[in-house]
Design a protein around this motif. Structure first.
Motif, PDB file in Angstrom:
ATOM      1  N   ILE A 155       0.898  -1.290  -0.035  1.00 40.20           N
ATOM      2  CA  ILE A 155       0.257   0.544  -0.295  1.00 40.20           C
ATOM      3  C   ILE A 155       0.951   1.250   0.106  1.00 40.20           C
ATOM      4  O   ILE A 155       0.483   2.039  -0.487  1.00 40.20           O
ATOM      5  CB  ILE A 155      -1.210  -0.224   1.809  1.00 40.20           C
ATOM      6  N   PHE A 156       1.818   1.692   0.815  1.00 42.59           N
ATOM      7  CA  PHE A 156       2.854   2.602   0.774  1.00 42.59           C
ATOM      8  C   PHE A 156       3.110   2.859  -0.269  1.00 42.59           C
ATOM      9  O   PHE A 156       3.137   3.698  -0.879  1.00 42.59           O
ATOM     10  CB  PHE A 156       3.849   2.108   2.000  1.00 42.59           C
ATOM     11  N   LEU A 195       2.633   1.888  -3.453  1.00 47.21           N
ATOM     12  CA  LEU A 195       1.394   2.099  -4.259  1.00 47.21           C
ATOM     13  C   LEU A 195       0.887   3.816  -4.144  1.00 47.21           C
ATOM     14  O   LEU A 195       0.622   4.752  -5.187  1.00 47.21           O
ATOM     15  CB  LEU A 195       0.035   1.795  -3.765  1.00 47.21           C
ATOM     16  N   ALA A 196       0.719   3.923  -2.777  1.00 46.85           N
ATOM     17  CA  ALA A 196       1.012   5.406  -2.641  1.00 46.85           C
ATOM     18  C   ALA A 196       1.763   6.805  -2.842  1.00 46.85           C
ATOM     19  O   ALA A 196       1.055   7.548  -3.397  1.00 46.85           O
ATOM     20  CB  ALA A 196       0.478   5.387  -0.468  1.00 46.85           C
ATOM     21  N   LEU A 197       3.022   5.986  -2.544  1.00 48.38           N
ATOM     22  CA  LEU A 197       3.764   6.535  -3.227  1.00 48.38           C
ATOM     23  C   LEU A 197       3.751   7.740  -4.821  1.00 48.38           C
ATOM     24  O   LEU A 197       3.586   8.275  -5.450  1.00 48.38           O
ATOM     25  CB  LEU A 197       5.314   6.163  -2.836  1.00 48.38           C
ATOM     26  N   LEU A 257       1.636   6.836  -6.973  1.00 48.72           N
ATOM     27  CA  LEU A 257       0.244   7.992  -6.759  1.00 48.72           C
ATOM     28  C   LEU A 257       0.641   9.079  -6.849  1.00 48.72           C
ATOM     29  O   LEU A 257       0.032   9.924  -7.416  1.00 48.72           O
ATOM     30  CB  LEU A 257      -1.017   7.537  -6.331  1.00 48.72           C
ATOM     31  N   ALA A 258       1.048   9.258  -5.101  1.00 51.55           N
ATOM     32  CA  ALA A 258       1.306  11.414  -5.368  1.00 51.55           C
ATOM     33  C   ALA A 258       2.093  11.580  -6.007  1.00 51.55           C
ATOM     34  O   ALA A 258       2.062  12.270  -6.278  1.00 51.55           O
ATOM     35  CB  ALA A 258       2.249  10.734  -3.723  1.00 51.55           C
ATOM     36  N   LYS A 299      -4.194  21.408  13.853  1.00 46.55           N
ATOM     37  CA  LYS A 299      -4.080  20.698  12.413  1.00 46.55           C
ATOM     38  C   LYS A 299      -3.470  22.345  11.984  1.00 46.55           C
ATOM     39  O   LYS A 299      -3.281  22.101  10.475  1.00 46.55           O
ATOM     40  CB  LYS A 299      -5.094  20.379  12.107  1.00 46.55           C
ATOM     41  N   PRO A 339       0.387  22.220  10.267  1.00 49.49           N
ATOM     42  CA  PRO A 339       0.545  20.878   8.956  1.00 49.49           C
ATOM     43  C   PRO A 339      -0.149  20.669   8.200  1.00 49.49           C
ATOM     44  O   PRO A 339       0.367  21.162   6.970  1.00 49.49           O
ATOM     45  CB  PRO A 339      -0.462  19.550   9.352  1.00 49.49           C
ATOM     46  N   THR A 340      -1.324  22.241   7.867  1.00 49.52           N
ATOM     47  CA  THR A 340      -1.702  22.688   6.466  1.00 49.52           C
ATOM     48  C   THR A 340      -1.143  24.134   6.521  1.00 49.52           C
ATOM     49  O   THR A 340      -0.827  23.775   5.189  1.00 49.52           O
ATOM     50  CB  THR A 340      -3.179  23.397   7.190  1.00 49.52           C
ATOM     51  N   GLU A 364       1.702  24.447   6.302  1.00 50.98           N
ATOM     52  CA  GLU A 364       3.170  22.973   5.857  1.00 50.98           C
ATOM     53  C   GLU A 364       2.787  22.782   4.977  1.00 50.98           C
ATOM     54  O   GLU A 364       3.338  22.979   3.198  1.00 50.98           O
ATOM     55  CB  GLU A 364       3.311  22.292   6.761  1.00 50.98           C
ATOM     56  N   ASP A 365       1.646  22.273   4.411  1.00 55.03           N
ATOM     57  CA  ASP A 365       1.180  21.825   2.992  1.00 55.03           C
ATOM     58  C   ASP A 365       1.170  23.057   1.855  1.00 55.03           C
ATOM     59  O   ASP A 365       1.569  22.524   1.175  1.00 55.03           O
ATOM     60  CB  ASP A 365      -0.047  21.282   3.221  1.00 55.03           C
ATOM     61  N   GLU A 396       4.037  24.219  -0.091  1.00 54.01           N
ATOM     62  CA  GLU A 396       4.429  23.151  -0.643  1.00 54.01           C
ATOM     63  C   GLU A 396       4.069  23.600  -1.714  1.00 54.01           C
ATOM     64  O   GLU A 396       4.290  22.407  -2.928  1.00 54.01           O
ATOM     65  CB  GLU A 396       5.136  21.725   0.261  1.00 54.01           C
ATOM     66  N   GLN A 397       3.059  23.860  -1.950  1.00 55.45           N
ATOM     67  CA  GLN A 397       1.707  23.835  -2.916  1.00 55.45           C
ATOM     68  C   GLN A 397       1.961  24.330  -4.309  1.00 55.45           C
ATOM     69  O   GLN A 397       1.613  24.977  -5.198  1.00 55.45           O
ATOM     70  CB  GLN A 397       0.575  22.962  -2.527  1.00 55.45           C
ATOM     71  N   PHE A 436      -4.247   6.638   0.661  1.00 53.13           N
ATOM     72  CA  PHE A 436      -3.213   6.184   0.382  1.00 53.13           C
ATOM     73  C   PHE A 436      -2.609   7.567   1.143  1.00 53.13           C
ATOM     74  O   PHE A 436      -1.526   7.525   1.193  1.00 53.13           O
ATOM     75  CB  PHE A 436      -2.976   6.482  -0.972  1.00 53.13           C
ATOM     76  N   PHE A 478       0.185   8.312   3.265  1.00 54.52           N
ATOM     77  CA  PHE A 478       1.822   7.500   3.518  1.00 54.52           C
ATOM     78  C   PHE A 478       2.415   8.828   2.364  1.00 54.52           C
ATOM     79  O   PHE A 478       3.952   7.719   1.770  1.00 54.52           O
ATOM     80  CB  PHE A 478       1.226   6.219   3.194  1.00 54.52           C
ATOM     81  N   ARG A 479       2.211   9.675   1.728  1.00 52.36           N
ATOM     82  CA  ARG A 479       2.350  10.156   1.195  1.00 52.36           C
ATOM     83  C   ARG A 479       3.623   9.792   0.839  1.00 52.36           C
ATOM     84  O   ARG A 479       4.807  10.390   0.670  1.00 52.36           O
ATOM     85  CB  ARG A 479       1.830  11.317   0.205  1.00 52.36           C
ATOM     86  N   ARG A 523       6.006  14.103   6.520  1.00 56.89           N
ATOM     87  CA  ARG A 523       5.378  14.418   7.431  1.00 56.89           C
ATOM     88  C   ARG A 523       3.803  14.068   8.511  1.00 56.89           C
ATOM     89  O   ARG A 523       3.595  14.371   8.738  1.00 56.89           O
ATOM     90  CB  ARG A 523       5.285  16.006   7.153  1.00 56.89           C
ATOM     91  N   TYR A 524       3.457  13.687   6.115  1.00 56.35           N
ATOM     92  CA  TYR A 524       1.932  13.142   6.839  1.00 56.35           C
ATOM     93  C   TYR A 524       1.853  11.666   7.963  1.00 56.35           C
ATOM     94  O   TYR A 524       1.697  11.785   8.712  1.00 56.35           O
ATOM     95  CB  TYR A 524       1.006  12.790   5.683  1.00 56.35           C
ATOM     96  N   ASN A 549       2.232  13.425  11.064  1.00 56.49           N
ATOM     97  CA  ASN A 549       1.252  13.776  11.544  1.00 56.49           C
ATOM     98  C   ASN A 549       0.399  12.312  12.526  1.00 56.49           C
ATOM     99  O   ASN A 549      -0.663  12.963  13.278  1.00 56.49           O
ATOM    100  CB  ASN A 549       0.032  14.426  10.963  1.00 56.49           C
ATOM    101  N   ARG A 552      -8.495  18.973   2.923  1.00 54.26           N
ATOM    102  CA  ARG A 552      -7.860  20.604   2.542  1.00 54.26           C
ATOM    103  C   ARG A 552      -7.163  20.293   1.315  1.00 54.26           C
ATOM    104  O   ARG A 552      -6.707  21.657   0.683  1.00 54.26           O
ATOM    105  CB  ARG A 552      -5.919  19.727   3.621  1.00 54.26           C
TER     106      ARG A 552
END
Lengths: 509, 370, 360
Positions: B15-16, B18-20, B22-23, B82, B85-86, B88-89, B92-93, C43, C46-47, C50-51, C54, C307
């Motif tokens: 899963i991990f 796969l997640a990476l 997809l990201a 929260k 983290p928001t 920070e997110d 980076e976007q 998913f 797990f990206r 930092r997440y 969290n 978010r």
């Protein structure tokens, strides 16, 4: 069937979904204007029958006749409609409301949309006068004594214009003078034309109050007669059943040791009726088995509570192993050498959801044998449990299984193993074999006999008269919280001989 | 997941991976050359005040620039863990500008802004510690609430002077603050000075709710003021200020709102209450938000510093509501208009609570005590 | 045996599937990018590091609160003071860090200890009242949570409030009192290590010490414990004290680990999540760790959806609420004893406790 019968039960049977048969083909009738007693031991089916009559339960088969016509009573409301009232053993009053409010709860006296309190009070006063039951209509029920609350319950039933009044064990909560007063009132009501069904297992009261008795045992009618036609022995035999004397193994005559536990003039008047005791004098010697007989509520529970530290004595002295234990805690009793097989092994004797190991070492867990520094030595605990399992022949899936995985007999064996492992000097065995198989029971009897042989004093409380006569060296009978008979030898003793004492019909002590 | 042989890998590893995958494979679609801005709401929308006003500012920007700007609003809720983290997110976007509102964002922003020096931030109604040349990527906006409150004070005192409220309702004014803190006292001082400019010996009852959200307490305090002879109350207490209006409705007296046009906000749900709100002192977050964006486009936004916006910039004012027009006399309206002009022209300077000595503040409060 | 080992994994997947099907799918379908929403939810956490951080940060206090709940539930105390203890523990810790003069090296430990003791009262009082007056600890602890909140607001306003702050907030927590971050690129702090150690310690306490054994006996069947002559009251109060200390300690490390000022003006809700974690872990201290991480994973997933997609905060709140609900419901399905409790089959006087499945 007499022609003036008010109620007739015709072949009433009641079976529950789980296969339990509470009543089997019960037939008898109740004459108009009399006090009719229904007697029998606990679980004989008295309450179930009354619930059927009061519409709380429906019979599986059979029918009920009222005034000669078939009646189907589907609910208590329907019963009241038919003129039947009931006073339950556990009162159904609202403590925060007044007497008058309770009596007319659900049938409030209204003027317009408002409840007319004054009118209600007046009606209660009138009722109370008419039936000669004095109560203060405006008193809060929570402030009343139990006896007064019972009067309110009776008035509540009478307020519905009933012709049949059912009283379920009404004296269980009353003191003797209160009982006497209640009986006087009930006789008045009978004279006024009311029919009364009086449920009781106290034969003395049955005899004092009723003119006719129907005896139930195991869901069947075993006797139905005018009381004038029955003597005490016949009555108690009907109630107790045909318990016969059993052949007892011959025991080696045993030398009885020093006094171990001594109660002198011990009383405790608080608690539930079965827990109250008065003026107990009893000494248990090392190496003997003292059997305690009595019907439920006779005070045996009170005695056990005193001797296991669950309750303190109000007056008198209790000495155990030379120490004053009048208000000793369970911990004090245990550290002085008590072991205790409780009557209810689920509620008091074990933790069903915990493992065999946990149950086997509980109580002994602070002993150095099970310690490893600050921690518990689980390995040693498991080992000890395995030893108990093999020594007592406990059939189990293993020491880590939950106790609930065991059958009743095996669970009881493990509990006994734990209690006996503490090397006690005094053992209370309260219904030690109730509900377990014969083999397990025999095994436990053997162990207890052996313990007595090594000098342990044992108090055996049991409702199984065969067990009592098999194990005991001497027997005391309790009734109404007192010791009413003592048999210093059991030679020639039979259940028939014990019966009248257990039912409070006779008294020698 | 190329090259993965099916072995005894745990599910989570799969899963991990796969997640990476997809990201990495999800690109951010975006119109060419459009500016991308985001507003972080450190709370919930629907406050009819700061946060909603910030969104209004974003809507205005969108209206002005259409395709030329992409806007996004993120509600972060009240769970402070929260916020960072928001922040920070979004840092980076690839946003051109990140807006945050309220003083409470200062600490998380200080952390994040230092770590993302190339990212630009706008902080509304709070300021960073710019000493030492830090935070060259953060532009802060503060408001001259004292100027708007000056006008509110004139209005309140003027209504009493003109007899717009019956004399039996009392002659004193009221002030309901959220907390005894500089920013709230800035409102108070402007209010006092404005009222004194009309009635030099004006009396003002002052209370603090010690909360910005306890409207029940706000109501109790306001009721107490009204019953002790206060004719008009001014609430600078956030949601707790709503209690002021409830109290005004109950006793049938007038009140002045704060931050946004509260009469308009309340009118749809409770017209009777709205009738009691004679006007509101405006703190235009929307104006400051839109203004910052325009300056950013023209590359004139002074990052690394704080600006204090007032009436001149249109960020502060008094709402010209229907109630106001109806209740205030022509004389009073023109008085207020000229005072506004005097402030813009620099002829009138309103004192500020920022930097004011505690003793001086106490003396001022004592001097107007009824 | 293999089936037994796989069971938790299967249950986890089932919970995840229920959450996705009942909550995330309908929600995703209302957005423009349903696939993206689901991907992010499942998913997203797990990206990047930092997440993942969290998740750990969020699981840290809930794990501890879960431990507090588990220790009390195990001893038969349905004590919900964890929420108030967490709140007051956070406040007490910050207050001690701000008000007590301490050398730098003592700041964090002394503040945490002070906070733990202060906060624990919210659990201890209901425990003492239950033990000595047989009052319902459920009711008293629920009430006391609000007492804690208002006491806290009073202390914050009159003793800790920074008048220069533009909001109701304490002075800044001194730097030396803050817990060190231990994983670069995340906010994972020393508190996480303490929480993990606490869970292991909790397991040892419950299953390998006389005190823990007694607590389990009392919780499993108080009548039996009385029959054995165990000191019921002492055991109850001890469990309440332990639970309170741990929950309050959780509030303290949350403050020193993640916050710069104390500014909670409402109960933060972490204690409630702790109750869910405990139920999910069947009150087994070691299972608290994966349970807390799993719940945090679901919540971080929900936050990321909020978010990155146009889902209002209420939507995210709904996701989190339903996740907790479903997780709890799933735990109930797994635990027939809980069901029996709910249906009132075990209503005997003293046994107000939650019956427990034993640890294996």
């Amino acid at each position: 069937m007499t022609s003036n019968a008010l109620v007739a039960f015709e072949a009433i049977s009641k079976a529950y979904g789980n296969g339990t048969r509470a009543l089997t083909e019960v037939s008898f009738s109740v004459a108009r204007g009399v006090i009719h007693a229904i007697s029998g031991e606990n679980g004989a089916g008295k309450s179930t029958l009354m619930k059927i009559l009061f519409g709380l339960e429906q019979p599986s088969s059979g029918r009920l006749l009222l005034d000669g016509g078939v009646a189907e009573i589907r609910s208590p409301a329907a019963a009241v409609e038919q003129g039947i009232g009931m006073v339950h053993q556990h009162f159904t009053l609202v403590p925060s409301l007044t007497v008058a409010e309770n009596i007319f709860l659900g049938q409030e006296q209204r003027s317009g949309i408002f409840v007319d309190r004054e009118k209600t009070s007046r009606r209660v006063a009138a009722l109370s006068k008419r039936f000669n039951l004095a109560v203060d209509p405006d008193a809060r029920v929570s402030t009343l004594s139990v006896a007064a609350q019972q009067k309110v319950e009776i008035l509540k039933a009478l307020s519905r214009d009933i012709r049949l009044l059912i009283l379920d064990e009404p004296t269980a909560v009353l003191s003797p003078p209160e009982t006497e007063e209640l009986f006087t009132r009930l006789r008045h009501l009978r004279d006024a034309g009311l029919t009364i069904l009086f449920i009781s297992h106290k034969l003395r009261e049955v005899r004092a109050l009723a003119s006719h008795v129907t005896v139930l045992r195991a869901g069947r009618v075993v006797g139905d007669a005018q009381l004038a036609d029955l003597d005490n022995d016949a009555l108690s035999r009907l109630v107790m059943g045909g318990a016969t004397s059993v052949a007892r193994p011959v025991r080696a005559s045993r030398s009885v040791g020093a006094p171990l536990v001594a109660l002198k003039n011990v009383s405790q008047s608080r608690g539930r009726p079965g827990e109250r005791v008065s003026n107990l004098d009893l000494t248990i010697y090392a190496g003997e088995v003292v059997g305690v007989a009595g019907v439920d509520g006779g005070g045996q529970q009170g005695l056990v509570a005193l001797l296991s530290g669950r309750k303190a004595a109000e007056s008198g002295t209790i000495v155990f192993g030379g120490r004053d234990m009048k208000s000793g805690s369970t911990r004090d009793w245990r550290s002085a050498g008590l072991a205790h097989l409780p009557a209810d092994r689920h509620k008091d004797g074990s933790a069903m959801s915990m493992s065999l190991v946990d149950n086997a070492v509980a109580g002994a867990h602070r002993k150095p044998a099970y310690r490893m520094g600050a921690l518990l030595d689980r390995r040693k605990m498991v080992e000890a449990t395995r030893d108990m399992i093999s020594e007592y022949g406990v059939r189990s899936p293993g020491p880590e299984a939950p106790l609930s995985a065991l059958s009743g007999g095996n669970a009881q064996k493990l509990i006994a193993a734990r209690e006996f492992a503490s090397a006690p000097s005094f053992l209370i065995a309260d219904e030690p074999t109730r509900g377990i198989d014969i083999a397990a029971a025999a095994f436990l009897h053997e162990r207890m006999r052996n313990m007595a042989g090594t000098g342990v004093g044992i108090l055996l409380v049991t409702s199984d008269l065969d067990e009592l006569l098999t194990l005991s060296d001497r027997i005391v009978v309790m009734f109404g919280g007192r010791i009413v008979a003592r048999f210093d030898t059991i030679d020639g003793l039979t259940p028939d001989r014990l019966g009248p004492f257990m039912l409070g019909l006779e008294e020698t002590a | 997941m190329n090259g993965n042989r099916v072995t005894r890998r745990t599910v989570s590893t799969g899963i991990f991976a796969l997640a990476l995958g997809l990201a990495a494979g999800v690109p951010v679609a975006r119109a060419q050359g459009a500016k991308k801005i985001v507003l972080l709401v450190s709370g919930n929308l629907g406050d009819r005040s700061f946060f909603d006003s910030g969104v209004a500012g974003f809507d205005e920007i969108k209206k002005q620039h259409g395709e030329g700007v992409e806007i996004k609003v993120i509600e972060m809720g009240f769970d402070q863990t929260k916020w960072l983290p928001t922040l920070e997110d979004v840092s980076e976007q690839g946003y051109d500008l990140i807006y945050v509102i309220t003083f409470q964002m200062v600490d998380p922003l200080a952390d994040v802004a230092a770590r993302y020096p190339d990212q630009k931030y706008v902080l509304i109604d709070g300021t960073m510690d710019y000493a030492g040349g830090q935070f060259g990527n953060v532009y802060s906006v503060l408001f001259k609430q004292n100027e708007g409150s000056y006008l509110a004070g004139m209005l309140a005192a003027g209504l009493v002077r003109d007899g717009a409220v019956a004399t039996d309702q009392g002659a004193a004014l009221g002030f309901l603050g959220g907390l005894d803190i500089p920013v709230i006292n800035d409102f108070l001082i402007g209010y006092i000075e404005g009222a004194q400019s009309v009635t030099p010996d004006v009396k003002i009852a002052i209370s603090y709710a010690n909360s910005f959200d306890d409207s029940a307490k706000g109501k109790e305090l306001a009721l107490a003021q009204y019953r002790s002879g206060v004719a008009i109350g001014f609430a600078a207490a956030g949601t707790a200020g709503l209690g002021q209006f409830a109290a005004a409705k109950e006793v049938g007296k007038l009140a002045i709102g704060c931050n946004s046009d509260e009469e308009a906000a309340i009118r749809p749900t409770d017209a009777e209450m709205a009738d009691k709100i004679v006007s509101s002192m405006l703190k235009r977050v929307d104006v400051s938000v839109a203004r910052a964006f325009e300056l950013f486009l023209s590359e004139e936004l002074p990052f690394g510093s704080a600006e204090v916006l007032g009436i001149v910039e249109g960020a502060i004012g008094l709402a010209q509501t229907d109630n106001f027009k109806k209740i205030a006399s022509e004389q009073l309206k023109s008085d207020i208009a000229s005072a506004e002009a005097a402030i813009v022209g620099g002829k009138t300077t309103v004192s500020s609570a920022f930097g004011m000595d505690t003793n001086a503040l106490s003396a001022l409060r004592d001097s107007v005590r009824p | 045996m293999s089936r037994k080992a796989l069971a938790p994994a299967i249950v986890t997947i089932v919970i995840l599937a229920i959450v996705v099907i009942t909550v995330m799918l309908p929600l995703a379908l209302t957005t423009q990018d349903p696939v993206g929403v689901l991907e992010t939810f499942l998913f997203g956490p797990f990206r990047n590091l930092r997440y993942l951080g969290n998740i750990v940060e969020m699981a840290t206090p809930t794990m501890l609160c879960g431990l507090a709940v588990a220790l009390m539930f195990r001893s038969g105390m349905f004590n919900l003071g964890v929420e108030g203890a967490f709140y007051l523990g956070g406040l007490g810790t910050v207050a001690a860090a701000l008000l007590l003069p301490m050398p730098w090296w003592a700041a964090a430990p002394v503040a945490l200890a002070a906070g733990a003791v202060i906060g624990s009262t919210v659990c201890v009082l209901p425990g003492v009242m239950r033990a000595h007056f047989d009052t319902s600890e459920l009711v008293t602890s629920l009430m006391l949570n609000f007492v804690a909140l208002f006491v806290g607001l009073f202390v914050l306003n009159y003793f800790l409030r920074d008048p220069a702050a533009g909001a109701m907030a304490s002075y800044k927590i001194p730097l030396e009192a803050q817990l060190p971050r231990i994983v670069p690129g995340t906010r994972i702090h020393l508190g996480t290590v303490l929480a993990l150690l606490a869970c292991i310690g909790g397991a040892i306490y419950l299953f390998r010490t006389a005190g823990g054994f007694e607590a389990r006996l009392v919780g499993s069947n108080p009548s039996f414990a009385a029959h054995l002559g165990l000191p019921l009251r002492r055991v109850m109060v001890r469990s309440a004290a332990l639970g309170g200390l741990i929950a309050a300690f959780a509030g303290g490390i949350e403050m020193l680990g993640l916050y710069t000022r104390f500014s909670w003006q409402a109960l933060p809700g972490t204690g409630w999540v702790g109750v869910t974690v405990a139920i999910l872990a069947r009150d087994n201290p070691l299972l608290l760790i994966p349970s807390a991480l799993f719940l945090a994973y679901l919540q971080v997933g929900g936050d990321l959806v909020g978010r990155n997609f146009d889902v209002p905060i209420e939507g995210v709140g709904l996701i989190n609420a339903l996740v907790l609900l479903i997780a709890t419901a799933a735990a109930i399905i797994r635990n027939p004893m809980l069901l029996r409790l709910v249906s009132g089959e075990r209503s005997a006087g003293l046994t107000k406790s939650l019956p427990k499945a034993e640890a294996h």
